[in-house]
Scaffold this active site. Sequence first.
Site, PDB file in Angstrom:
ATOM      1  N   HIS A 201     -11.330   2.341 -27.540  1.00  0.00           N
ATOM      2  CA  HIS A 201      -9.966   1.846 -27.635  1.00  0.00           C
ATOM      3  C   HIS A 201      -9.869   0.526 -26.896  1.00  0.00           C
ATOM      4  CE1 HIS A 201      -5.591   1.753 -27.630  1.00  0.00           C
ATOM      5  NE2 HIS A 201      -5.687   2.605 -28.629  1.00  0.00           N
TER       6      HIS A 201
ATOM      7  N   ASP B  25      -7.362   9.510 -32.815  1.00  0.00           N
ATOM      8  CA  ASP B  25      -7.790   9.861 -34.164  1.00  0.00           C
ATOM      9  C   ASP B  25      -8.939  10.861 -34.198  1.00  0.00           C
ATOM     10  OD1 ASP B  25      -5.965   8.296 -35.584  1.00  0.00           O
ATOM     11  OD2 ASP B  25      -7.093   6.493 -35.092  1.00  0.00           O
TER      12      ASP B  25
HETATM   13  N1  CMC Z   1     -18.628   3.273 -31.764  1.00  0.00           N
HETATM   14  C1  CMC Z   1     -19.679   2.600 -31.273  1.00  0.00           C
HETATM   15  N2  CMC Z   1     -19.598   1.485 -30.534  1.00  0.00           N
HETATM   16  C2  CMC Z   1     -18.382   1.020 -30.286  1.00  0.00           C
HETATM   17  C3  CMC Z   1     -17.218   1.664 -30.753  1.00  0.00           C
HETATM   18  C4  CMC Z   1     -17.385   2.836 -31.510  1.00  0.00           C
HETATM   19  N3  CMC Z   1     -16.323   3.486 -31.985  1.00  0.00           N
HETATM   20  N4  CMC Z   1     -16.142   0.982 -30.343  1.00  0.00           N
HETATM   21  C5  CMC Z   1     -16.597  -0.073 -29.655  1.00  0.00           C
HETATM   22  N5  CMC Z   1     -17.939  -0.036 -29.617  1.00  0.00           N
HETATM   23  C6  CMC Z   1     -18.841  -0.971 -28.909  1.00  0.00           C
HETATM   24  C7  CMC Z   1     -18.962  -2.266 -29.656  1.00  0.00           C
HETATM   25  O1  CMC Z   1     -20.054  -2.245 -30.558  1.00  0.00           O
HETATM   26  C8  CMC Z   1     -19.174  -3.247 -28.521  1.00  0.00           C
HETATM   27  O2  CMC Z   1     -20.494  -3.116 -28.082  1.00  0.00           O
HETATM   28  P1  CMC Z   1     -21.311  -4.418 -27.555  1.00  0.00           P
HETATM   29  O3  CMC Z   1     -20.631  -4.831 -26.290  1.00  0.00           O
HETATM   30  O4  CMC Z   1     -22.706  -3.941 -27.395  1.00  0.00           O
HETATM   31  O5  CMC Z   1     -21.194  -5.450 -28.649  1.00  0.00           O
HETATM   32  C9  CMC Z   1     -18.281  -2.696 -27.413  1.00  0.00           C
HETATM   33  O6  CMC Z   1     -18.201  -1.282 -27.672  1.00  0.00           O
HETATM   34  C10 CMC Z   1     -16.882  -3.271 -27.399  1.00  0.00           C
HETATM   35  O7  CMC Z   1     -16.352  -3.117 -28.717  1.00  0.00           O
HETATM   36  P2  CMC Z   1     -15.216  -4.011 -29.327  1.00  0.00           P
HETATM   37  O8  CMC Z   1     -15.314  -3.977 -30.810  1.00  0.00           O
HETATM   38  O9  CMC Z   1     -15.217  -5.367 -28.672  1.00  0.00           O
HETATM   39  O10 CMC Z   1     -13.922  -3.260 -28.844  1.00  0.00           O
HETATM   40  P3  CMC Z   1     -12.471  -3.543 -29.352  1.00  0.00           P
HETATM   41  O11 CMC Z   1     -11.580  -3.356 -28.202  1.00  0.00           O
HETATM   42  O12 CMC Z   1     -12.397  -4.844 -30.082  1.00  0.00           O
HETATM   43  O13 CMC Z   1     -12.220  -2.416 -30.462  1.00  0.00           O
HETATM   44  C11 CMC Z   1     -11.632  -0.396 -31.498  1.00  0.00           C
HETATM   45  C12 CMC Z   1     -11.423  -1.305 -30.283  1.00  0.00           C
HETATM   46  C13 CMC Z   1     -10.664   0.776 -31.407  1.00  0.00           C
HETATM   47  C14 CMC Z   1     -11.283  -1.179 -32.780  1.00  0.00           C
HETATM   48  C15 CMC Z   1     -13.103   0.073 -31.517  1.00  0.00           C
HETATM   49  O14 CMC Z   1     -13.367   0.843 -30.366  1.00  0.00           O
HETATM   50  C16 CMC Z   1     -13.435   0.852 -32.769  1.00  0.00           C
HETATM   51  O15 CMC Z   1     -13.784   0.251 -33.783  1.00  0.00           O
HETATM   52  N6  CMC Z   1     -13.324   2.223 -32.746  1.00  0.00           N
HETATM   53  C17 CMC Z   1     -13.573   2.992 -33.931  1.00  0.00           C
HETATM   54  C18 CMC Z   1     -12.338   2.971 -34.818  1.00  0.00           C
HETATM   55  C19 CMC Z   1     -11.238   3.825 -34.245  1.00  0.00           C
HETATM   56  O16 CMC Z   1     -11.444   4.964 -33.836  1.00  0.00           O
HETATM   57  N7  CMC Z   1     -10.014   3.280 -34.297  1.00  0.00           N
HETATM   58  C20 CMC Z   1      -8.821   3.983 -33.852  1.00  0.00           C
HETATM   59  C21 CMC Z   1      -8.270   3.421 -32.576  1.00  0.00           C
HETATM   60  S1  CMC Z   1      -7.007   4.501 -31.871  1.00  0.00           S
HETATM   61  C22 CMC Z   1      -5.727   4.437 -33.014  1.00  0.00           C
HETATM   62  C23 CMC Z   1      -4.991   3.189 -32.924  1.00  0.00           C
HETATM   63  O17 CMC Z   1      -4.182   3.042 -31.983  1.00  0.00           O
HETATM   64  O18 CMC Z   1      -5.210   2.313 -33.767  1.00  0.00           O
END
Ligand code: CMC
Length: 447
Positions: A317, A374
């Site tokens: 998140h 989720d």
């Molecule tokens: N699985 C594996 N690795 C992950 C995940 C995941 N679900 N989420 C983040 N990472 C890794 C990502 O690869 C990155 O690694 P590195 O530093 O090696 O490049 C690091 O963690 C930071 O990730 P980010 O993409 O910069 O994080 P973000 O804050 O931009 O993204 C997120 C947040 C929710 C979009 C992401 O965690 C994600 O894609 N989660 C899966 C989708 C999901 O469950 N979404 C629902 C969120 S809760 C409902 C809502 O409020 O929308």
Amino acid sequence: MSTSTSASQPATSSKTATLKLPGEEIELPIITGTEDEQAIDIQALRDQSGFITLDPGYSNTGACESKITFIDGEKGILRYRGYDIEDLAAKSTFVETALLLMYGELPAGETVTRFREKLTDQQLLHENMRNHFEGFPPHGHPMAMLSAMINACGCYHPELLDPDMDDQSLFHAAAILMSKVCTIAAFAYKMTSGQRVEYPDPSLSYCRNFLHMMFSKPHRRYEPTPQVVKALSRFLILHADHEQNCSTSTVRMVGSSRANVFASVSAGVCALWGPLHGGANMAVIEMLEQIHKGGESPKTIVEKVKQKKFRLMGFGHRVYKNFDPRAKILEQTARDLLATKSEPDPLLDIAHELAEIALTDDYFLQRKLYPNVDFYSGIILRAIGIPVSMFTVMFSIGRIPGWIAHWYELYHDPQRRICRPRQIYTGPRRREFVPVDERRTAAPKVC
Ligand code: CMC
């Protein structure tokens, strides 16, 4: 950047930050929120210095001041209008929580009664609107239908297209949106699954009426158990708001152009659809189902995630870096609901196994990746009988009050301006135009 403090002045204006730029220093005010979160106010930065800030994904950018929802991602705190989400989930109803979000106070009993009556009054769709459904292809996605139909609602309520709304007209608009969205969602499901639509039943409560429209059939009326109703109500409360997430920011962005509430909320539905946001609840169940069918073991999945071959949906998140309080409540709700069923859901065990592996793995620990809302919500929706294609629609139904609350707050914000971010241009500098016959460079091949 360094900060300085002067304790004698009020919290909101007592501190400034000094920004050192090539050849100059600029003093910028520090804003402090009621929970002591701090922001550097850069509204005058470009005028003073010619600089803008760059923050793709807005991780460090506050787009507004808001009184609606507070999140402390490090401590796993979520509050609507100052009330803990745990208390609201245990003691409130979705309708009451919606009024709290939109008006800022827990409503008096008579206000709840009046709003419930208004919701009932608004359950039916105009017959012409019902006919719109015939225009969608049989397997159209219900999120596309939801967004289109919410926007179309505006055509039937021209009196609400003027964004200049007071509390009374908001009451009317909120009842229309919250009530009709249930009817639209249930009709979309019935029509895409080839069933006859069930009209709303004015004698039923908000959640029971929705379940009736979803699951009653001409020959068999659906009677949900109290546990199913409670689980649905809790699901909706937990999804009702989450401050400046992608879809809510979209609603605010669209609303900032003075677009009406229907158009703004309809845009929120579109933003929610994506798998990184509301669409994750579908992706989680699809992943768990694949594992269950023998596709891949949880261990293999975790390995693939670590190799960056895919993301573990329902994990991670932007704001929560310890735990997501909504996931905790929903995990318990899933357990309670499944305990009332004659058969357990194997997907819950798989989810636990996956979470246990991930939560002890360095990859996830270092990146502070925990189950989010989720991860367990799909298991609850499955237990209720909601088809996977409708999961994100369910999230939308829950989020409607939050979107409306933000749209209304924005409208009454004296600092409101049209949202218009800037950019750093990185394309080519000015070039001379070359007529088509004289071009030597290979144009991109697009077909
Ligand atoms: N699985 C594996 N690795 C992950 C995940 C995941 N679900 N989420 C983040 N990472 C890794 C990502 O690869 C990155 O690694 P590195 O530093 O090696 O490049 C690091 O963690 C930071 O990730 P980010 O993409 O910069 O994080 P973000 O804050 O931009 O993204 C997120 C947040 C929710 C979009 C992401 O965690 C994600 O894609 N989660 C899966 C989708 C999901 O469950 N979404 C629902 C969120 S809760 C409902 C809502 O409020 O929308």
